[in-house]
Scaffold this active site. Structure first.
Site, PDB file in Angstrom:
ATOM      1  N   LYS A   1       3.318  13.225 -34.639  1.00  0.00           N
ATOM      2  CA  LYS A   1       3.830  12.135 -33.798  1.00  0.00           C
ATOM      3  C   LYS A   1       4.084  12.619 -32.368  1.00  0.00           C
ATOM      4  CE  LYS A   1       7.234  11.226 -36.622  1.00  0.00           C
ATOM      5  NZ  LYS A   1       6.878  12.161 -37.711  1.00  0.00           N
ATOM      6  N   THR A   2       4.696  13.782 -32.233  1.00  0.00           N
ATOM      7  CA  THR A   2       4.941  14.333 -30.891  1.00  0.00           C
ATOM      8  C   THR A   2       3.625  14.645 -30.193  1.00  0.00           C
ATOM      9  OG1 THR A   2       7.044  15.289 -31.624  1.00  0.00           O
ATOM     10  CG2 THR A   2       6.092  16.169 -29.601  1.00  0.00           C
TER      11      THR A   2
ATOM     12  N   ASP B   1      12.066  10.485 -29.671  1.00  0.00           N
ATOM     13  CA  ASP B   1      11.945  10.964 -31.044  1.00  0.00           C
ATOM     14  C   ASP B   1      13.173  10.546 -31.853  1.00  0.00           C
ATOM     15  OD1 ASP B   1      10.771  12.206 -33.171  1.00  0.00           O
ATOM     16  OD2 ASP B   1      11.267  14.254 -32.551  1.00  0.00           O
TER      17      ASP B   1
ATOM     18  N   THR C   1      10.920   8.926 -38.689  1.00  0.00           N
ATOM     19  CA  THR C   1      10.555   9.298 -40.056  1.00  0.00           C
ATOM     20  C   THR C   1      11.102   8.276 -41.042  1.00  0.00           C
ATOM     21  OG1 THR C   1      12.534  10.688 -40.193  1.00  0.00           O
ATOM     22  CG2 THR C   1      10.491  11.753 -39.525  1.00  0.00           C
TER      23      THR C   1
ATOM     24  N   ARG D   1       1.800  20.902 -39.758  1.00  0.00           N
ATOM     25  CA  ARG D   1       2.791  21.904 -39.345  1.00  0.00           C
ATOM     26  C   ARG D   1       2.950  22.991 -40.405  1.00  0.00           C
ATOM     27  NH1 ARG D   1       8.062  19.220 -37.696  1.00  0.00           N
ATOM     28  NH2 ARG D   1       6.895  18.890 -35.755  1.00  0.00           N
TER      29      ARG D   1
END
Length: 358
Positions: A67-68, A112, A161, A220
């Site tokens: 997302k980032t 965020d 999230t 990640r």
């Protein structure tokens, strides 16, 4: 016992530095999420053709899915600066007003964990997203005055999230909403090979596939496992990562073939060996593995449920047939194994001392 987990999707301090070097810079270089990429490409290119700021964008999905990275790509594709903040950092409406009033024309604001923003700031954001102005309150009590302040047109990229925690009025103000799914092993394999090239790691295709398969569908985690495998290869071999070496390294770090780590297996083993497969309450299960209930519920359970190893039922947590098979155990004849994550066992002992198993 809540030590840092190698397969946690949450970002660590080490991840922050490494991720910056591994992030793709353009939408065409972003791997996976094909539907989201195509839709987002249309939104951005249409806005550029019209010479307007694009609609506000909401990205939802689990941690570590990109997302980032997408927020950074949006700013890069638009050729505009990016401002980054987070919901927990916006404690008061004044905090948000300070950020919004300093934005330049067309700037991208990445917020965020937007679902964790304070309610007064959230209400101010409604007006800013629609009318590009904020009302600054001067004074206190009956003499307080709201002064309207125009702000530059900007594009808000919100990330969450927990999309279900967003209020409807806020969610409706986003012109484009995208849900990011977990990645397929083939997509993660491409990511692992790309990251290996950027990090200067020599890795065989079979080894990349091995790392990808154990990465829980999350880039990640894939990049983190790659770094640990690289360390193992450099210290105990010639630096080249083969499939056998990757398996040995991941075995050392207690990440098994399905991507489960020590905590995941401890929860399953306790459920199977101490409670006959369940049902058992969350608190009871957490005590049996020496963890807090929140740790078991938030950290371990989501992946176990997604893999079909554990079911959350009205009576408590229940192991599935796949859980017995994964640990190489034989279920007792009395164990009523659910056929799906929503099915409750027909028989079996009830170890549910909790009144709220979920």
């Amino acid at each position: 016992m809540n030590e840092e987990r190698l397969v946690s999707a949450e970002q660590s301090v080490e991840d922050q530095a490494i991720d910056a070097a591994l992030r793709p810079k353009q939408l065409d270089d972003f791997i996976g999420q094909e539907r989201v990429r195509e839709q987002l490409s249309l939104v951005l290119h249409s806005a550029l053709r019209r010479g307007r700021t694009p609609d506000h964008v909401l990205l939802s999905g689990g941690p570590g899915l990109g997302k980032t990275t997408l927020a950074m790509i949006i700013a890069a594709e638009l050729g505009k600066p990016l401002r980054i903040t987070s919901g927990p950092a916006i404690e008061r409406a004044g905090d948000l007003a300070a950020v919004l009033s300093t934005l330049s024309e067309g700037e991208v604001l990445f917020l965020d964990e937007i679902h964790r923003m304070a309610r007064p700031a959230e209400e101010m954001l409604y007006l800013a997203m629609e009318d590009f102005r904020v009302d600054v309150v001067v004074g206190k009590g009956p003499g307080a005055t709201a002064i309207p302040l125009d702000i530059a047109r900007f594009t808000l990229v919100g990330a969450t999230t927990r999309a279900g925690m967003l209020p409807g009025p806020l969610r409706d103000r986003f012109g484009f909403t995208a849900h990011m799914d977990f990645y397929e092993p083939a997509e993660l394999e491409v990511i692992v090979r790309r990251s290996a090239g950027l990090l200067g790691v020599r890795i065989d295709d079979e080894a990349a596939a091995e790392v990808a398969f154990r990465s829980r569908g999350t880039p990640r985690i894939a990049n983190r496992l790659l770094r640990r495998v690289r360390d193992y290869a450099e210290v105990r071999a010639d630096g080249r990562v083969t499939r056998e070496l990757a398996r040995a390294a991941l075995k050392l770090y207690e990440v098994d073939e399905e991507g489960l780590d020590r905590l995941d297996r401890a929860v399953l083993r306790a459920l199977l060996t101490k409670f006959g497969g369940g049902p058992v309450g969350l608190s009871t299960l957490a005590v049996s593995v020496g963890e807090e209930p929140e740790t078991v519920e938030v950290v371990a359970e989501p992946f176990l449920v997604r893999q079909g190893l554990l079911a959350r039922t009205a009576r408590g947590r229940v192991a599935t047939a796949a859980a017995w098979e994964h640990l190489g155990l034989t279920p007792p004849p009395s164990a009523g194994l659910p056929t799906g994550t929503g099915a409750a066992p027909a028989t079996g002992a009830l170890f549910d001392v909790d009144t709220e198993p979920d």
